[in-house]
Design an enzyme around this catalytic site. Structure first.
Site, PDB file in Angstrom:
ATOM      1  N   ASP A  11       3.354   0.407  -0.050  1.00 51.70           N
ATOM      2  CA  ASP A  11       2.840   1.084   1.142  1.00 51.70           C
ATOM      3  C   ASP A  11       3.992   1.858   1.763  1.00 51.70           C
ATOM      4  OD1 ASP A  11       1.352   1.951   3.249  1.00 51.70           O
ATOM      5  OD2 ASP A  11       0.774  -0.026   3.970  1.00 51.70           O
ATOM      6  N   ASP A 105      -0.569   7.290   0.419  1.00 53.17           N
ATOM      7  CA  ASP A 105       0.690   6.563   0.582  1.00 53.17           C
ATOM      8  C   ASP A 105       0.607   5.093   0.186  1.00 53.17           C
ATOM      9  OD1 ASP A 105      -1.021   5.944   2.656  1.00 53.17           O
ATOM     10  OD2 ASP A 105       0.590   5.637   4.104  1.00 53.17           O
ATOM     11  N   GLU A 106      -0.407   4.713  -0.578  1.00 59.64           N
ATOM     12  CA  GLU A 106      -0.622   3.290  -0.834  1.00 59.64           C
ATOM     13  C   GLU A 106      -1.256   3.103  -2.204  1.00 59.64           C
ATOM     14  OE1 GLU A 106      -2.916  -0.412   1.462  1.00 59.64           O
ATOM     15  OE2 GLU A 106      -3.167   1.664   2.138  1.00 59.64           O
TER      16      GLU A 106
END
Length: 493
Positions: A11, A105-106
């Site tokens: 993350d 983003d993960e």
């Protein structure tokens, strides 16, 4: 559950805001808020400096400004964020064929499937190396969680924030989860959390002690059984490399309530056209058109119409959305409109007719005239996630502001002063700070909005000379070889 912590969850830390700070030296260490800047905009991401002041994602921008009046407020630059995301996902893809992106983003990574880790030591080493490589390529930090299941890996990365690594040793799951809030578990949102609180269950240990029968009585069979298993640390969900989109949609929040029925219909038709553009961009079609209307009193209505077959025709979607609008009372005013398409497919009704016509034509003659090409192969498209939904208003606000030439935070180039970014604009003037990601904080200058020497520019990369990790993870730079637990790294008890 696995016997080794070989599921990794990455993350990126305060992704949008961190990217803006990396791009703008003058904002490093200062509160930064990224989102829709209109009166009804929402926060997409806040830097950790802004979070310490109480600002968080999905908060109304007006409230954020009251909490952090001196923060920098910027319009999102999704082109930059997608570029950085592509770099990160490419690095993850070197670790395993099984990478499951959840948002820009993960992502989850199955390290065992990639053959790069099979025990705690090797998993920790890869996790530490990944953080170093990401920083070397993008200039940004990410937090890593390692565990024997997806649920625990995600919990671990959240506990490791910011810029840390946490490995949950198999066998310690229940001990780790017991004192945590029930809200840490997947599927426990505000409503379920409140329902459990009224029953006296606020910690994960309470759920484990209550037993499956009691949770089934409170929440129903499916949810109760699943929640009881998760409270004991059990999660058998695999890492899935490809996730099909369930829907494509767009929506706009208006700074002033819309009362004119003609204007409302025009906005619905515009949204329908934008929705079809996204649909076609993904190489998909859809069968059900959905209209979303949030009225002046915050009540939200959703209406849908299922067509005879999947389509990507803007006229069809536009007319269906307009029909749905006719059944909605907008007398008091409308603050948000949305149009979506669900029931996605890789073909359209028209494709099927074209294929049938081609088959008949080929049967009738050896050389058919005017042969139509088959349907294009669909591009990959990730399912919309919670994080992306939180940023939806910000994304729409960016599009609303596109008509303004100088959105706050966006890149510009001046023929004399070089590259910079917009600090603000208004009253016929635009203020620009001239700096680049690798320079010291730059000077601020003000120009007329129609200055012929000033023009919009593309974002610069965040790292001037990225480290070459093209051979990673097969061979590592000496600085990484033999690295054990470093700063920001930990294990569960």
């Amino acid at each position: 559950m696995r016997a080794a912590p070989t599921i990794l969850h990455l993350d990126m830390d305060a992704f949008y805001a961190s990217a803006e700070q990396a791009a703008k030296p003058s904002l490093r260490g200062k509160p930064v808020v990224v989102g829709g800047l209109g009166m009804r905009g929402v926060v997409a991401t806040a830097s950790y400096e802004a979070r310490r002041l109480g600002v968080h994602s999905a908060m109304p921008m007006a409230q954020a400004r009251r909490l952090a009046p001196n923060a920098a407020y910027l319009v999102p630059r999704f082109a930059l964020y997608r570029t950085v995301s592509d770099q990160v996902m490419e690095l993850l893809g070197r670790l395993s064929p099984l990478v499951e992106p959840l948002s820009l983003d993960e992502a989850f990574v199955d390290l065992e499937a990639g053959g790069v880790a099979d025990d705690s030591a090797s998993a920790r080493a890869i996790g530490g190396q990944l953080r170093t490589v990401i920083r070397g390529v993008t200039g940004l930090s990410g937090s890593v969680g390692l565990a024997g299941s997806k649920m625990l890996a995600k919990i671990a990365s959240e506990e490791a924030k910011p810029d840390g690594l946490l490995l949950i040793e198999p066998g310690t799951e229940r001990e780790l989860l017991a004192p945590m809030s029930v809200r840490i578990l997947p599927g426990v949102g505000p409503a379920t959390g409140d329902h459990l609180r009224r029953a006296g269950m606020t910690l994960v240990s309470h759920l484990a002690e209550a037993g499956e029968a009691e949770l089934v009585r409170l929440l129903g069979k499916a949810h109760g059984v699943a929640l009881h298993r998760m409270a004991q640390g059990f999660d058998d969900r695999p890492v899935v490399a490809e996730r099909d989109a369930k829907s494509v949609s767009v929506e706009d929040t208006f700074d002033v309530d819309l009362h004119d029925r003609v204007r409302v219909r025009a906005e619905v038709e515009r949204l329908a056209d934008r929705c079809v553009q996204r649909l076609r961009g993904a190489g998909r079609s859809g069968r059900t058109v959905v209209l979303k209307v949030r009225r002046y009193d915050f009540s939200t209505l959703t209406r849908s119409e299922t067509l005879r077959g999947p389509t990507d025709d803007p006229t069809v979607v536009r007319e269906a959305a307009a029909r749905l609008l006719e059944a909605v009372d907008t007398t008091g005013g409308v603050r948000l409109l949305g149009v979506g398409v669900t029931g996605l497919a890789d073909f359209t009704q028209e494709d099927l007719f074209a294929q049938a016509a081609d088959a008949a034509e080929h049967a009738a003659a050896e050389h058919a005239a005017g042969e139509s090409p088959g349907p294009a192969a669909p591009d990959e498209q990730q399912e919309r996630t919670v994080d992306e939904q939180a940023g939806e208003d910000a994304r729409d606000s960016e599009e609303q502001l596109a008509s303004r030439r100088w959105p706050a935070g966006h890149d510009v180039r001046h023929e004399v002063h070089g590259h910079g970014w917009v600090q603000g604009s208004g009253v016929g003037r635009v203020t620009v700070r001239f700096e680049e990601p690798w320079t010291p904080p730059g000077r601020v200058r003000t120009f007329r909005v129609d200055d012929p020497q000033l023009r919009p520019a593309e974002p610069l990369r965040l790292v001037r000379d990225p480290v070459d990790y093209s051979s990673w993870p097969a061979s590592l730079p000496k600085s990484l070889s033999g690295a054990g637990p470093g700063e920001g790294e930990a294990s569960s008890p």
